[in-house]
Design an enzyme around this catalytic site. Structure first.
Site, short mmCIF file in Angstrom:
data_model
loop_
_atom_site.label_atom_id
_atom_site.label_comp_id
_atom_site.label_asym_id
_atom_site.label_seq_id
_atom_site.Cartn_x
_atom_site.Cartn_y
_atom_site.Cartn_z
N CYS A 184 -2.03 -2.30 7.82
CA CYS A 184 -2.24 -3.20 6.64
C CYS A 184 -0.88 -4.30 6.70
O CYS A 184 -1.00 -5.30 6.12
CB CYS A 184 -2.50 -2.56 5.49
SG CYS A 184 -4.05 -1.98 5.20
N ASP A 209 0.89 -1.31 0.09
CA ASP A 209 -0.10 0.01 -0.02
C ASP A 209 0.85 1.21 0.03
O ASP A 209 0.40 2.20 0.62
CB ASP A 209 -0.94 0.10 1.25
CG ASP A 209 -1.93 -1.42 1.12
OD1 ASP A 209 -2.05 -1.96 0.15
OD2 ASP A 209 -2.77 -1.32 2.13
N LYS A 226 -6.65 -4.61 -3.03
CA LYS A 226 -7.61 -5.65 -1.87
C LYS A 226 -8.42 -4.29 -1.29
O LYS A 226 -8.31 -3.33 -1.00
CB LYS A 226 -6.33 -5.92 -0.94
CG LYS A 226 -5.60 -4.72 -0.24
CD LYS A 226 -4.21 -5.35 0.52
CE LYS A 226 -3.58 -4.21 1.27
NZ LYS A 226 -4.44 -3.56 2.41
N VAL A 272 3.30 0.20 4.04
CA VAL A 272 2.59 0.86 5.26
C VAL A 272 0.84 0.29 5.21
O VAL A 272 0.45 -0.19 4.46
CB VAL A 272 2.38 2.63 4.71
CG1 VAL A 272 3.94 2.76 4.96
CG2 VAL A 272 1.81 2.66 3.60
#
Ligand code: TIU
Length: 223
Positions: free
Chosen positions: A162, A24, A129, A157
């Site tokens: 996550c 991410d 996701k 991150v």
């Protein structure tokens, strides 16, 4: 087999069955005007790791490792966004609302893109996701199985959201996971430290922790 110097003990791995997964590193978490900032967070903390993550990705590519990138984002019709996720709390903007980088955390919008400094190469896997964990409601598990991946080097991150969720999902699915501590960051320094401590405690109950230099040393013989 190679070995990464790690905590709580060294991490043996075969590069042929190892992937780097970068979680991410999107404009929505790292830049002003995105989802992370809308929650009231200081995004400059996350910007600080960009050069380190770039060095880690470069080293992994050079060593021929599979590189996987993830993006937390939702379909434009928000059909994969549970009301519980959209409606919680009192953020400045909610997921799906219009912001300076387009609709927050929506696939195809500028904010959902991976930051240009860490752009995936063509041929690298990008997993979109809808949840915090990268295995939930995605094709990540089957993709890793097809590539015979058993070990995951994890960066990105945020550490306690996550990244940790993905490491726990992976650990329960039988992967050996190692977190690269200078290539992950949280909006909260104490949450990052606690996450590393809790995952590596009890004999690496969730996984290992190491540094970018140690990964590069193991992969390519340099720090
Ligand atoms: N808010 C926060 O710390 N993280 C997230 O919402 N998603 C990810 O960690 N990617």
């Amino acid at each position: 087999m190679k070995t990464i110097k790690a905590e709580p003990f060294d991490f043996p791995f075969d590069p042929n069955t190892t992937a780097l997964i970068v979680i991410d590193m999107q404009r929505d978490f790292v830049e002003e005007g995105g989802f992370g900032a809308s929650l009231g967070n200081d995004v400059s903390r996350l910007q600080a790791i960009i050069p380190t993550v770039a060095r880690l990705i470069e080293g992994a590519r050079k060593a021929g490792l599979m590189v996987v990138h993830t993006r937390e984002c939702h379909q434009p019709d928000l059909s994969d966004l549970p009301p519980a996720k959209r409606d919680r709390g009192s953020p400045a903007l909610r997921i799906g609302d219009d912001g300076p980088m387009g609709r927050l955390l929506v696939a195809g919008e500028a904010g959902a893109d991976i930051i240009p400094e860490l752009a995936p190469l063509s041929g690298e896997i990008v997993i979109d996701k809808p949840g915090k964990g990268a295995f939930y409601a995605t094709e990540l598990g089957p993709v890793l199985a097809r590539h015979h991946i058993l070990h995951l080097i994890v960066a990105g991150v945020t550490t306690e959201v996550c990244v940790q969720t993905t490491m726990r999902e992976a650990n329960d699915r039988g992967f050996e996971c190692i977190l690269v501590t200078d290539a992950t960051e949280s909006y909260f320094a104490d949450f990052k430290a606690a996450t590393i401590a809790m995952m590596t405690a009890q004999g690496a109950i969730v996984g290992w922790a190491t540094t970018t230099d140690a990964v590069l040393e193991a992969l390519n013989g340099r720090g």
